[in-house]
Design a protein around this motif. Sequence first.
Motif, PDB file in Angstrom:
ATOM      1  N   SER A  63       0.829  -1.201   0.000  1.00  0.00           N
ATOM      2  CA  SER A  63       0.000   0.000   0.000  1.00  0.00           C
ATOM      3  C   SER A  63       0.868   1.257   0.000  1.00  0.00           C
ATOM      4  CB  SER A  63      -0.914   0.014   1.228  1.00  0.00           C
ATOM      5  OG  SER A  63      -1.492   1.285   1.422  1.00  0.00           O
ATOM      6  N   ASP A  65      -0.193   4.297   0.378  1.00  0.00           N
ATOM      7  CA  ASP A  65      -0.664   5.162   1.469  1.00  0.00           C
ATOM      8  C   ASP A  65      -0.061   4.736   2.803  1.00  0.00           C
ATOM      9  OD1 ASP A  65      -2.184   6.628  -0.304  1.00  0.00           O
ATOM     10  OD2 ASP A  65      -4.064   5.584   0.164  1.00  0.00           O
ATOM     11  N   ALA A  66       0.036   3.425   3.021  1.00  0.00           N
ATOM     12  CA  ALA A  66       0.612   2.930   4.266  1.00  0.00           C
ATOM     13  C   ALA A  66       2.092   3.279   4.361  1.00  0.00           C
ATOM     14  CB  ALA A  66       0.413   1.413   4.370  1.00  0.00           C
ATOM     15  N   TRP A  67       2.783   3.219   3.234  1.00  0.00           N
ATOM     16  CA  TRP A  67       4.191   3.610   3.216  1.00  0.00           C
ATOM     17  C   TRP A  67       4.352   5.088   3.564  1.00  0.00           C
ATOM     18  CZ3 TRP A  67       8.639   1.460   3.766  1.00  0.00           C
ATOM     19  CH2 TRP A  67       8.849   0.133   3.379  1.00  0.00           C
ATOM     20  N   ALA A  68       3.486   5.915   3.043  1.00  0.00           N
ATOM     21  CA  ALA A  68       3.546   7.352   3.344  1.00  0.00           C
ATOM     22  C   ALA A  68       3.378   7.579   4.845  1.00  0.00           C
ATOM     23  CB  ALA A  68       2.476   8.103   2.560  1.00  0.00           C
ATOM     24  N   GLU A  69       2.497   6.821   5.475  1.00  0.00           N
ATOM     25  CA  GLU A  69       2.275   6.956   6.914  1.00  0.00           C
ATOM     26  C   GLU A  69       3.507   6.512   7.712  1.00  0.00           C
ATOM     27  OE1 GLU A  69      -1.260   4.802   7.838  1.00  0.00           O
ATOM     28  OE2 GLU A  69      -2.561   6.113   6.637  1.00  0.00           O
TER      29      GLU A  69
END
Length: 253
Positions: A63, A65-69
């Motif tokens: 994901s 988005d999960a990496w960005a988090e």
Amino acid sequence: MSRLAGKVAIITGAASGMGLAAAELFAREGAKVVATDVVADVLEKEVAGLAGDVIAVPLDVASADAWAEVVAAAVSAYGGVDILVNNAGIHLAKGILETELDEWDRVMAINTTGVWLGMKAVIPQMKARGGGSIVNCSSIAGIMGGAADGHGAACSASKGAVRSLSKHAAQWFAADNIRVNSVHPGAVFTGMAQAIGITSRAAMAAYDNGNTPLAPHAGEPMDIAYGYLYLASDESKFVTGEELVIDGGWITH
């Protein structure tokens, strides 16, 4: 011990096996560690038992988005990212004819796309800090065929892709002082081995039919973690685009 003093490291697949061993070792060597895994409850429990500066952040490596988090958490907690260990991976013991498309896609998403997304997420941070080290876990299955791939066509393909992608990244980001190397484990006794019924290192050696000539004929997670440590540290400052094989001699066949 301070081989990684002042460094910030993100480690994927850190709830067990080689990733957990790396989180333990990196923290012991002075790194600030962002330990990640998709199994959030197990990750929290394991990280709580580690000494040093370690935080747990859930991550589905497939994901963006999960990496960005995760990167945002690293920046918020520690100011940036110096080291990425793309350790997370899965195995599917099915050949070309037996593997279904959805199974193929899942293995590739975690083992290969996850590595790409991780590099894509951290490289801007590394550039901002003047450099960094990326360590990507491939496998001897990314180099050779036969029993080394555990009968997994998708695994072999995904790990071969990680090997090539690491060399691509090493070329393109050397000017930014970002080093990218791959590690290629052989038979290592981890939770993944236990999941298919292998109960000990001795049992794993027997399962592999003597392919690993160096006793005890199967590795343990910390054997791989020490390889990660070398490539993450400044001791390997002139090493990039290389393949570190840690397999007890399997590939000598």
